[in-house]
Each structure stands twice: as C-alpha cells, then as structure tokens.
Design a protein around this motif. Structure first.
Motif, mmCIF file in Angstrom:
data_model
loop_
_atom_site.group_PDB
_atom_site.id
_atom_site.type_symbol
_atom_site.label_atom_id
_atom_site.label_comp_id
_atom_site.label_asym_id
_atom_site.label_seq_id
_atom_site.Cartn_x
_atom_site.Cartn_y
_atom_site.Cartn_z
ATOM 1 N N ALA A 9 7.375 6.541 -2.377
ATOM 2 C CA ALA A 9 6.643 6.740 -1.119
ATOM 3 C C ALA A 9 6.896 8.169 -0.651
ATOM 4 C CB ALA A 9 7.120 5.751 -0.068
ATOM 5 N N ILE A 10 5.878 8.755 -0.039
ATOM 6 C CA ILE A 10 5.986 10.135 0.460
ATOM 7 C C ILE A 10 5.025 10.252 1.641
ATOM 8 C CG2 ILE A 10 4.140 11.132 -0.982
ATOM 9 C CD1 ILE A 10 6.012 13.547 -1.492
ATOM 10 N N ASP A 11 5.216 11.258 2.499
ATOM 11 C CA ASP A 11 4.236 11.442 3.574
ATOM 12 C C ASP A 11 2.890 11.835 2.959
ATOM 13 O OD1 ASP A 11 5.308 13.864 2.759
ATOM 14 O OD2 ASP A 11 5.578 14.687 4.760
ATOM 15 N N SER A 12 2.854 12.976 2.272
ATOM 16 C CA SER A 12 1.619 13.389 1.594
ATOM 17 C C SER A 12 1.980 14.232 0.380
ATOM 18 C CB SER A 12 0.742 14.204 2.545
ATOM 19 O OG SER A 12 -0.254 14.892 1.808
ATOM 20 N N THR A 13 1.337 13.955 -0.733
ATOM 21 C CA THR A 13 1.588 14.773 -1.939
ATOM 22 C C THR A 13 1.077 16.202 -1.731
ATOM 23 O OG1 THR A 13 -0.490 14.042 -2.952
ATOM 24 C CG2 THR A 13 1.505 12.782 -3.496
ATOM 25 N N MET A 14 0.157 16.410 -0.762
ATOM 26 C CA MET A 14 -0.325 17.774 -0.479
ATOM 27 C C MET A 14 0.835 18.599 0.087
ATOM 28 S SD MET A 14 -3.458 17.580 -1.423
ATOM 29 C CE MET A 14 -4.287 19.089 -0.981
ATOM 30 N N ARG A 15 1.579 18.000 0.993
ATOM 31 C CA ARG A 15 2.686 18.717 1.634
ATOM 32 C C ARG A 15 3.737 19.105 0.597
ATOM 33 N NH1 ARG A 15 7.572 18.091 1.868
ATOM 34 N NH2 ARG A 15 7.471 15.831 1.977
ATOM 35 N N ARG A 16 4.092 18.167 -0.256
ATOM 36 C CA ARG A 16 5.122 18.437 -1.278
ATOM 37 C C ARG A 16 4.610 19.446 -2.328
ATOM 38 N NH1 ARG A 16 9.602 20.033 -2.876
ATOM 39 N NH2 ARG A 16 10.325 19.225 -4.886
ATOM 40 N N ALA A 17 3.334 19.311 -2.697
ATOM 41 C CA ALA A 17 2.774 20.250 -3.689
ATOM 42 C C ALA A 17 2.739 21.667 -3.111
ATOM 43 C CB ALA A 17 1.372 19.801 -4.099
ATOM 44 N N ALA A 18 2.504 21.792 -1.800
ATOM 45 C CA ALA A 18 2.498 23.112 -1.162
ATOM 46 C C ALA A 18 3.883 23.748 -1.283
ATOM 47 C CB ALA A 18 2.079 22.985 0.304
ATOM 48 N N ALA A 38 1.322 9.469 5.262
ATOM 49 C CA ALA A 38 0.461 10.370 6.054
ATOM 50 C C ALA A 38 -0.519 11.074 5.122
ATOM 51 C CB ALA A 38 1.321 11.387 6.811
ATOM 52 N N GLY A 39 -1.273 10.254 4.367
ATOM 53 C CA GLY A 39 -2.255 10.800 3.421
ATOM 54 C C GLY A 39 -3.313 11.610 4.162
ATOM 55 N N GLN A 40 -3.642 12.784 3.617
ATOM 56 C CA GLN A 40 -4.620 13.676 4.266
ATOM 57 C C GLN A 40 -5.972 13.571 3.579
ATOM 58 O OE1 GLN A 40 -3.016 17.644 3.862
ATOM 59 N NE2 GLN A 40 -0.972 16.992 4.477
ATOM 60 N N GLY A 41 -7.031 13.487 4.390
ATOM 61 C CA GLY A 41 -8.388 13.513 3.862
ATOM 62 C C GLY A 41 -9.076 14.814 4.228
ATOM 63 N N ARG A 42 -10.335 14.952 3.850
ATOM 64 C CA ARG A 42 -11.115 16.147 4.205
ATOM 65 C C ARG A 42 -11.390 16.154 5.694
ATOM 66 N NH1 ARG A 42 -16.194 15.820 2.508
ATOM 67 N NH2 ARG A 42 -16.588 17.998 2.999
ATOM 68 N N GLU A 48 -6.280 6.560 3.729
ATOM 69 C CA GLU A 48 -5.525 5.310 3.553
ATOM 70 C C GLU A 48 -4.881 5.299 2.165
ATOM 71 O OE1 GLU A 48 -7.083 1.258 4.679
ATOM 72 O OE2 GLU A 48 -6.680 0.910 2.556
ATOM 73 N N SER A 49 -3.569 5.153 2.116
ATOM 74 C CA SER A 49 -2.852 5.323 0.838
ATOM 75 C C SER A 49 -1.884 4.186 0.605
ATOM 76 C CB SER A 49 -2.088 6.645 0.844
ATOM 77 O OG SER A 49 -2.915 7.727 1.189
ATOM 78 N N ARG A 50 -2.399 2.944 0.733
ATOM 79 C CA ARG A 50 -1.498 1.822 0.477
ATOM 80 C C ARG A 50 -1.317 1.640 -1.026
ATOM 81 N NH1 ARG A 50 -5.212 -3.219 2.661
ATOM 82 N NH2 ARG A 50 -5.260 -2.064 4.602
ATOM 83 N N ARG A 51 -0.309 0.841 -1.411
ATOM 84 C CA ARG A 51 -0.025 0.605 -2.826
ATOM 85 C C ARG A 51 -1.257 0.086 -3.561
ATOM 86 N NH1 ARG A 51 5.246 0.404 -4.799
ATOM 87 N NH2 ARG A 51 6.532 1.369 -3.222
ATOM 88 N N GLY A 52 -1.373 0.452 -4.832
ATOM 89 C CA GLY A 52 -2.519 0.002 -5.627
ATOM 90 C C GLY A 52 -3.429 1.156 -5.993
ATOM 91 N N GLY A 53 -3.379 2.226 -5.189
ATOM 92 C CA GLY A 53 -4.208 3.396 -5.493
ATOM 93 C C GLY A 53 -3.429 4.418 -6.304
ATOM 94 N N LEU A 54 -4.137 5.417 -6.779
ATOM 95 C CA LEU A 54 -3.493 6.534 -7.495
ATOM 96 C C LEU A 54 -3.617 7.765 -6.601
ATOM 97 C CD1 LEU A 54 -2.305 7.843 -10.068
ATOM 98 C CD2 LEU A 54 -4.640 8.085 -10.929
ATOM 99 N N TYR A 55 -2.488 8.314 -6.191
ATOM 100 C CA TYR A 55 -2.474 9.444 -5.255
ATOM 101 C C TYR A 55 -1.668 10.575 -5.863
ATOM 102 C CZ TYR A 55 -3.313 5.258 -2.508
ATOM 103 O OH TYR A 55 -3.799 4.051 -2.077
ATOM 104 N N PHE A 56 -2.304 11.686 -6.104
ATOM 105 C CA PHE A 56 -1.530 12.817 -6.620
ATOM 106 C C PHE A 56 -2.189 14.140 -6.278
ATOM 107 C CE2 PHE A 56 -3.923 14.253 -10.421
ATOM 108 C CZ PHE A 56 -4.776 13.173 -10.632
ATOM 109 N N THR A 57 -1.357 15.194 -6.327
ATOM 110 C CA THR A 57 -1.844 16.555 -6.119
ATOM 111 C C THR A 57 -1.411 17.390 -7.310
ATOM 112 O OG1 THR A 57 -1.671 16.338 -3.721
ATOM 113 C CG2 THR A 57 -1.805 18.573 -4.598
ATOM 114 N N MET A 58 -2.361 18.155 -7.841
ATOM 115 C CA MET A 58 -2.081 19.036 -8.980
ATOM 116 C C MET A 58 -2.048 20.464 -8.473
ATOM 117 S SD MET A 58 -4.326 18.222 -12.342
ATOM 118 C CE MET A 58 -3.759 19.092 -13.795
ATOM 119 N N VAL A 59 -1.027 21.197 -8.847
ATOM 120 C CA VAL A 59 -0.990 22.633 -8.532
ATOM 121 C C VAL A 59 -1.749 23.337 -9.651
ATOM 122 C CG1 VAL A 59 0.492 24.647 -8.240
ATOM 123 C CG2 VAL A 59 1.280 22.410 -7.433
ATOM 124 N N LEU A 60 -2.773 24.120 -9.264
ATOM 125 C CA LEU A 60 -3.579 24.841 -10.262
ATOM 126 C C LEU A 60 -3.529 26.327 -9.944
ATOM 127 C CD1 LEU A 60 -6.712 22.504 -10.204
ATOM 128 C CD2 LEU A 60 -4.942 22.558 -11.975
#
Ligand code: BTN
Length: 239
Positions: A9-18, A38-42, A48-60
């Motif tokens: 569990a994490i607040d947002s993978t965007m925050r950690r990837a930053a 605290a999943g971020q959308g556009r 909404e980021s409950r269990r069962g989904g795939l949530y990730f951020t790639m650094v490019l």
C-alpha cells in the motif's frame, strides 16, 4: 535489468516515482502498489485504487522536448491499449487523450507528468475488480468483468512496460506524426464523433475533427466554427 519497487500500500505511486526521478532513477524504473490511499487522476481528480487493480508509475527519460508531452501521453494510451488487446484479446478504444475504454466504460487511466527532466507515466488498470464505488458503476469496467476471468497482474505489468518502451521508441525514431497516425487509427474519438467537452468555462458540444500537430483535439462546434481542446473531459453526447 529493470528496477521494480513494489508496495503493498502507498499513498500514490506518482509521489514515490517523483522522488526516485529526482534521485536520478534510470529510465524504465517502475513503482507499483497493490492499493493506493491517495491515487491521483487527471485534472486534479482522485483515482479509486482499491485492491484488484494494477497501479504503477514508470519513470521515463524519452528524447523529446517538454512541449511534446501531449504526444507522449497519446503514445502511453496506445501502449496500454496494445498490451491489453494482445494479452486479453479484448477490443478496446482510446478516448482522447488517453483513457482506455471498452465501449463507454473506462478500463484504464493514464497520468503523464514532467518531473525533474523525466516523464512520470502513471497507469491505473482495472484488472480484477468485480465492483466499483457507486459513482463509478456506470462509467468503469475491469478485465474481470469484460473477460470473465482474472488476469495475472505481474504478466500484465511486464507486457504494458514493454509496450510503453516500444511506443516511446516509435515516438523517438519516427516522430510525432507516427504517434498521431497510430492514435487516429486506434481511437473512435478522433474524428466524426459527437461529443461534449467539459471545460472550465462550461460545456461545449460538437463533432471531433482530427488532431492538431501538437496532439490536441479539434472540435467542430454546432455553428461550424472549430476550436482546439487542450485538456478537459470528453464524453460522447448522450453519455
Ligand atoms: C485518469 O484520471 O484517468 C488518470 C488516472 C491515473 C491513475 C494512475 S494509478 C498509478 C498512478 N498513481 C497515481 O496516483 N495515479 C496513477
């Protein structure tokens, strides 16, 4: 070897990837989580980021100009759509700029941001969810709901990551026009679709009429005049 940092569990993978991008993480680095609190959308929305989904951020670290981020965003949508289609056989659509859709329901959302010279490609794919929060019932779907089976998230993650790398290479080697062409061919939203667009100043209705060279959506209003949509939620008329 691609680095993957996984969290239960994490607040947002965007925050950690930053954070990782600022520390100089290599292109291709992935931060993922089983759930986000605290999943971020556009457009400043939550995701909404409950269990069962795939949530990730790639650094490019693509070799593109900052002004080309909208086209990177389109390339990411194509990458997710291709991987999902190859992996599941499901026919998907792309709603400009990069929502992956099954019919009128959203299967995946993508958030692309510049951070410290890197692009953070945040991907949220509904995989095993059998249900969503009441306000999303009519608007969201998952691979489980569409295919009747639960897909392996790890295999999906690797398929999407490989597809992202491929599409970034297409952008770098063949240019913006190649991505615009591919997007136009993959999306029913690019031309001839009656839509309404939610803009800060209110809703506008019209018919889509292609993409600009920058990757923005051209909308022909009912009075025949054209406008460029640079951001905003696009919905089919009637939805
Ligand atoms: C959208 O609004 O359609 C974009 C949704 C992006 C969600 C993903 S889930 C992984 C990454 N982490 C976040 O907090 N957001 C993105």
């Amino acid at each position: 070897m691609q680095k993957i940092e996984w969290h239960e569990a994490i607040d947002s993978t965007m925050r950690r990837a930053a954070e990782l991008a600022s520390e100089g993480a290599a292109s291709g680095t992935i931060v993922g989580a089983d759930e986000q609190t605290a999943g971020q959308g556009r457009l400043g929305r939550s995701w909404e980021s409950r269990r069962g989904g795939l949530y990730f951020t790639m650094v490019l670290r693509p070799k593109v100009e900052m002004r080309e981020l909208p086209v990177v965003t389109l390339a990411l949508g194509l990458a997710v759509a291709d991987a999902v289609q190859m992996f599941t056989g499901l026919a998907v659509d792309l709603r400009w700029p990069n929502d992956v859709m099954v019919g009128d329901r959203k299967l995946a959302g993508i958030l692309a941001q510049w951070h410290d010279g890197a692009v953070l490609a945040g991907i949220g794919l509904n995989v095993g969810q059998a249900d969503f929060a009441p306000e999303l019932h009519a608007a969201a779907t998952s691979l489980a709901l569409e295919t009747g089976s639960v897909q392996n998230r790890d295999v999906l993650l690797r398929a999407i990551a490989a597809s992202v790398e491929t599409h970034v290479k297409v952008l770098e080697s063949s240019g913006v026009e190649a991505i615009l062409r591919l997007f136009g061919a993959a999306s029913s939203y690019v031309a001839g679709k009656r839509v309404r667009v939610e803009l800060p100043g209110g809703e506008v209705r019209g018919t889509t009429a292609g993409l600009t060279a920058e990757g923005f959506l051209i909308l022909r209003r009912e009075d025949g005049t054209e406008m460029t949509v640079t951001a905003g939620g696009v919905r089919p008329c009637g939805a």
